[in-house]
Design a protein around this motif. Structure first.
Motif, mmCIF file in Angstrom:
data_model
loop_
_atom_site.group_PDB
_atom_site.id
_atom_site.type_symbol
_atom_site.label_atom_id
_atom_site.label_comp_id
_atom_site.label_asym_id
_atom_site.label_seq_id
_atom_site.Cartn_x
_atom_site.Cartn_y
_atom_site.Cartn_z
ATOM 1 N N ARG A 146 -2.567 8.320 -4.855
ATOM 2 C CA ARG A 146 -3.482 7.623 -5.759
ATOM 3 C C ARG A 146 -2.953 6.240 -6.100
ATOM 4 O O ARG A 146 -3.696 5.249 -6.116
ATOM 5 C CB ARG A 146 -3.667 8.426 -7.048
ATOM 6 N N GLU A 147 -1.666 6.174 -6.400
ATOM 7 C CA GLU A 147 -1.071 4.888 -6.741
ATOM 8 C C GLU A 147 -1.139 3.926 -5.563
ATOM 9 O O GLU A 147 -1.453 2.739 -5.713
ATOM 10 C CB GLU A 147 0.384 5.085 -7.175
ATOM 11 N N ALA A 148 -0.861 4.438 -4.371
ATOM 12 C CA ALA A 148 -0.906 3.591 -3.182
ATOM 13 C C ALA A 148 -2.304 3.054 -2.921
ATOM 14 O O ALA A 148 -2.469 1.923 -2.442
ATOM 15 C CB ALA A 148 -0.418 4.381 -1.968
ATOM 16 N N VAL A 196 4.372 7.802 -0.631
ATOM 17 C CA VAL A 196 3.234 7.819 0.299
ATOM 18 C C VAL A 196 2.893 6.381 0.666
ATOM 19 O O VAL A 196 2.826 5.506 -0.202
ATOM 20 C CB VAL A 196 2.009 8.518 -0.327
ATOM 21 N N VAL A 197 2.669 6.145 1.967
ATOM 22 C CA VAL A 197 2.289 4.827 2.465
ATOM 23 C C VAL A 197 0.939 4.952 3.171
ATOM 24 O O VAL A 197 0.733 5.870 3.979
ATOM 25 C CB VAL A 197 3.341 4.266 3.437
ATOM 26 N N ARG A 208 0.822 -1.215 0.000
ATOM 27 C CA ARG A 208 0.000 0.000 0.000
ATOM 28 C C ARG A 208 0.860 1.270 0.000
ATOM 29 O O ARG A 208 0.573 2.239 0.696
ATOM 30 C CB ARG A 208 -0.990 0.006 1.161
ATOM 31 N N ALA A 209 1.935 1.235 -0.784
ATOM 32 C CA ALA A 209 2.790 2.410 -0.955
ATOM 33 C C ALA A 209 2.755 2.832 -2.417
ATOM 34 O O ALA A 209 2.561 2.015 -3.322
ATOM 35 C CB ALA A 209 4.218 2.111 -0.524
ATOM 36 N N GLY A 210 2.937 4.124 -2.646
ATOM 37 C CA GLY A 210 2.966 4.650 -3.998
ATOM 38 C C GLY A 210 4.066 5.681 -4.141
ATOM 39 O O GLY A 210 4.520 6.279 -3.158
#
Length: 303
Positions: A285-287, A203-204, A179-181
Motif C-alpha cells: 500500500r505504501e509503495a 515491497v517494490v 515505488r518501494a514501501g
C-alpha cells in the motif's frame, strides 16, 4: 545478583578502545547502552574479564542519512534514531521498528548497533538489517575495517561474525528504490516485551504498480532473522489484488520456529505467516502511494 569480577576500561578515543580490545581478546566485552549486557552479567550468564566502556567516544554517536541510506554510529541511541527526521525519510522502516523496541527508558539508553551485535533473533533491528540487505562495519587495532553484510553477520542465537578484538563502529541501512514501501508488524504478550513473532517487509512495484519484489524478515522464527523472498508468490500482480493469504501460507511453510513457555511452535508458525502477510500488504500500500494503514488491530486475518 552481582556480576563476577572484571577489569573496567574507559578509553577516550577509538584508537585506545581498539588497542584495549586487542589486548583483551576473547575476554573483552564492549559496553555501550548496556541494556542487554548488564542483565546478563548480573545473572552470571556473561562473565567478561574486561569491560570496555565506549561511552566517552562521542564521535561514534552519529546518524548520517542521505539518498543512499542511513549509517548509524555505535553510540547512536534507539531514541535518537527514532526521532531523526532525516533517517526516517531515507529509511522509514527504521522508525517503524524502533517504536516497537522495549520501552522509552530502554530506547533512551540502548544503541542500535549494540542491538545488532547482541544478535537476538527475537529483536526487531536484526530483522530490519536483514530484510534491507544492510551491513555492519567492524574495526580492529591497526586500522583494519571490514563491512559484513547482514546475511553473514548473524551466525546464531546471540552470536555474530564479530571477532575477538573487533569493535562494531557503525551499521548501514540502505535506502529503497522508487515505488518501494516498508512495514513492520509484531505481536508480544505485552507492549515492550520481546515479540512472540514479527515481520519486517519490503515491497517494490513497477510503473504499473505491479509487485516486482517482495521480501520479509521474520522475528522469533529461527536462530537468526529468517529472510524470505515471496516475489514469485506475488506473481507480478497489482498491489491492490495480490493474494496475501497465499503469501502468508508461503511464509508459514518456510519457517521453523521453536516452542517456548510463551507459544507452541505451531502457534508461532501461524502467527508469523499472518504478520508477514499483513506487513507485506501494508508495504505494498505504501509503495502504491496509498497512505491507509490499518495497523495491527484493524486488519483481517491472513489465514
Amino acid at each position: 545478583m552481582k556480576p563476577p569480577p572484571f577489569d573496567y576500561h574507559a578509553p577516550r578515543d577509538l584508537g585506545e578502545a581498539l588497542a584495549v580490545l586487542a589486548g583483551a581478546g576473547a575476554g573483552g566485552k564492549v559496553l555501550a547502552g548496556g541494556q542487554s549486557l548488564i542483565p546478563l552479567m548480573n545473572m552470571r550468564l556473561a562473565a567478561p574479564a574486561h569491560l570496555v566502556d565506549i561511552n566517552r567516544l562521542t564521535g561514534l554517536a552519529t546518524i548520517e542519512a542521505d539518498a543512499g541510506g542511513v549509517r548509524v554510529g555505535a553510540l547512536a541511541r534507539h531514541a535518537a534514531v527514532e526521532r531523526s527526521a532525516d533517517a526516517a525519510r531515507a529509511q522509514p522502516l527504521l522508525r517503524s521498528a524502533l517504536r516497537q523496541v522495549a520501552h522509552p527508558v530502554i530506547r533512551n539508553r540502548g544503541t542500535v548497533v549494540g542491538s545488532l551485535v547482541h544478535a537476538d533473533p527475537a529483536a526487531e533491528l536484526p530483522a530490519v538489517l536483514a530484510v534491507l540487505g544492510g551491513s555492519v562495519r567492524l574495526a580492529r587495532h591497526g586500522g583494519g575495517q571490514r563491512d559484513v553484510p547482514a546475511g553473514e553477520f548473524f551466525t546464531g542465537p546471540l552470536e555474530s561474525a564479530l571477532r575477538p578484538g573487533e569493535l562494531a563502529v557503525s551499521a548501514f541501512f540502505p535506502a529503497l528504490p522508487p515505488r518501494a514501501g516498508t512495514a513492520f508488524r509484531e505481536v508480544a504478550r505485552r507492549h515492550g516485551d520481546y515479540a512472540m513473532a514479527g515481520a519486517a517487509a519490503v515491497v517494490v512495484l513497477d510503473e504499473d504498480l505491479r509487485i516486482v519484489s517482495a521480501r520479509v524478515a521474520c522475528v522469533s522464527a529461527g536462530p537468526v532473522p529468517v529472510t524470505i523472498d515471496v516475489s514469485q508468490v506475488c506473481d507480478r500482480r497489482p498491489a491492490a489484488s495480490a493474494d496475501w493469504a497465499a503469501v502468508a501460507a508461503a511464509v508459514r511453510d518456510r519457517v521453523d520456529p521453536e516452542a517456548d513457555i510463551h507459544a507452541t511452535a505451531d502457534y508461532r508458525r501461524h502467527l508469523t505467516g499472518v504478520l508477514a502477510g499483513r506487513a507485506l500488504r501494508a508495504a505494498a500500500r505504501e509503495a502504491a502511494g496509498d497512505g491507509r494503514d490499518a495497523g495491527e488491530a484493524g486488519e483481517p486475518s491472513d489465514g
